[in-house]
Scaffold this active site. Structure first.
Site, short mmCIF file in Angstrom:
data_model
loop_
_atom_site.label_atom_id
_atom_site.label_comp_id
_atom_site.label_asym_id
_atom_site.label_seq_id
_atom_site.Cartn_x
_atom_site.Cartn_y
_atom_site.Cartn_z
N ARG A 117 -38.24 45.91 48.75
CA ARG A 117 -37.87 44.87 49.72
C ARG A 117 -39.08 44.54 50.57
NH1 ARG A 117 -31.51 45.84 51.33
NH2 ARG A 117 -30.74 44.61 49.59
N GLN A 122 -39.62 39.22 47.58
CA GLN A 122 -38.35 38.65 48.07
C GLN A 122 -37.66 37.78 47.02
OE1 GLN A 122 -38.82 36.48 51.71
NE2 GLN A 122 -36.71 36.81 52.34
N ASP A 125 -35.69 39.85 44.42
CA ASP A 125 -34.77 40.86 44.95
C ASP A 125 -33.31 40.54 44.60
OD1 ASP A 125 -33.38 42.74 46.40
OD2 ASP A 125 -34.25 42.23 48.34
N SER A 128 -30.45 41.74 47.01
CA SER A 128 -30.20 40.88 48.16
C SER A 128 -29.47 39.60 47.77
CB SER A 128 -31.53 40.52 48.86
OG SER A 128 -32.07 41.65 49.49
N TYR A 223 -33.88 50.18 54.16
CA TYR A 223 -32.56 50.77 53.98
C TYR A 223 -32.28 51.80 55.08
CZ TYR A 223 -32.62 48.79 49.26
OH TYR A 223 -32.67 47.94 48.19
#
Length: 359
Positions: A117, A122, A125, A128, A223
């Site tokens: 992350r 991005q 990902d 997400s 996280y």
């Protein structure tokens, strides 16, 4: 490169037609298993229109790069050629022999869950992109089983107060759940063990639930980390009192590779009003509430518990499109544009983090 897309046992498909079009423009060949996109709203004709070839499962699995949403069945691994690359959500934290089987049949494999992350990663990902969908859909499920309105409603027949919603765990799914509940007119509060999340909660219009549990839970890669047993107990005790006032509680707290923490205790549930709703988004990993049942909607103690475990499959069209674009950006990193050959450069932080077998 030859890229294969086998059908899944669920509703999503790894590549949508719009992503196939982008890959073919870059000179790649894409094989789609017959009917692979139908459940996501993508008939074979749409893929053909974009230049893909429709194949059987063996052809899709026989490509140089095989892209899936979920890990293939073990028997299907034998149809993937040694030295080929498999990319999917491979559940690498499971200790069930699957990773060893990948090595045994000499398949290179990348786990989409392990994409770091970072700003650079991005666009790749997938956790997400799918969590965004899950957070939205979880609120819709809560609204569908809740016996009243989310917004304040005033009519000639009377009025209804806005629903009070608590979001526990404010990652990508939690932030989307806050935003969705706010758009529906609810009063929203949220809690997370990471202190840096407080500003994010406020930025999307919710009120932070603040607890002093003696430690904070910021882990690696954005996280949360697992709390000590003493901090867990204190957190549960403080939340038990705080959560009594809410009509809807949505829990999202997951720790990769570990059982989900208990945030909503049985004792806390007893203090909730009859007719309240708990949506436990961690149900697949043990649940944030011990009364949740995975893949079931049940009523206990007058409270409705929603334990659905795969919200993106309930919105397969957009979930497939988002996931496909994650794959597209990853493939651009993996394939050398000049030579059109696979380049798994393990000096690259994204590749190093997600490459779990090298064949």
């Amino acid at each position: 490169m030859n890229i294969g897309v086998p059908a899944e046992v669920e509703t999503r498909v790894a590549l949508a037609p719009e992503t196939v079009k982008k890959l073919i423009k870059k000179g790649h060949q894409v094989w789609i298993e017959n009917g692979a996109g139908v459940k996501a709203g993508f008939p074979d004709e749409e893929y053909l229109k974009e230049g893909a070839k429709i194949s059987d499962k063996s052809q899709a699995l026989g490509a140089e790069i095989v892209v899936c949403v979920n890990r293939p069945k073990v028997e299907n691994l034998l149809q993937i050629k040694p030295g080929s690359l498999l990319i999917a959500l491979l559940e690498p934290h499971k200790k069930d022999g699957f990773l060893e089987k990948l090595s045994e049949v000499k398949i290179k494999a990348m786990a989409m869950e392990l994409i770091p992350r970072t700003s650079r990663a991005q666009a790749m990902d997938a956790l997400s992109s799918q969590a965004n969908i899950a957070g939205y859909r979880a609120v819709i499920e809560a609204a569908s089983v809740y016996g009243s309105f989310f917004p304040m409603m005033m009519t000639s027949a009377g009025s209804a107060k806005p629903a009070k919603v608590a979001i526990l765990g404010v990652g990508v799914a939690g932030l989307q759940a806050i935003s969705t509940a706010k758009r529906l007119g609810a009063q929203v509060e949220a809690y997370d063990i990471r202190p840096e999340v407080r500003e994010q909660i406020i930025s999307v219009g919710a009120k932070p639930i603040e607890l002093d549990i003696g430690e904070e839970g910021s882990g690696q890669g954005g996280y949360a980390k697992e709390l000590s047993e003493a901090a867990k107990l204190k957190q549960q005790q403080l939340l038990t009192e705080k959560l009594k006032k809410f009509d809807i509680i949505i829990t999202t707290a997951n720790i990769p590779g570990r059982k989900s923490p208990i945030l909503l205790t049985s004792e806390a549930v007893k203090g909730m009003k009859p007719g309240s709703v708990v949506v436990d988004m961690a149900a697949a990993n043990g649940g944030n509430c011990p009364l949740t049942e995975a893949d079931k909607i049940v009523t206990k103690e007058g409270i409705t518990f929603v334990g659905l475990t795969n919200y993106p499959t309930m919105m397969p069209n957009v979930a497939s499109r988002f996931y496909g674009m994650n794959l597209y950006h990853l493939l651009n990193l993996l394939i050398d544009e000049k030579t059109a050959k696979l380049n798994l450069n393990v000096e690259d932080d994204i590749i190093a983090a997600s490459l779990i077998t090298r064949s």
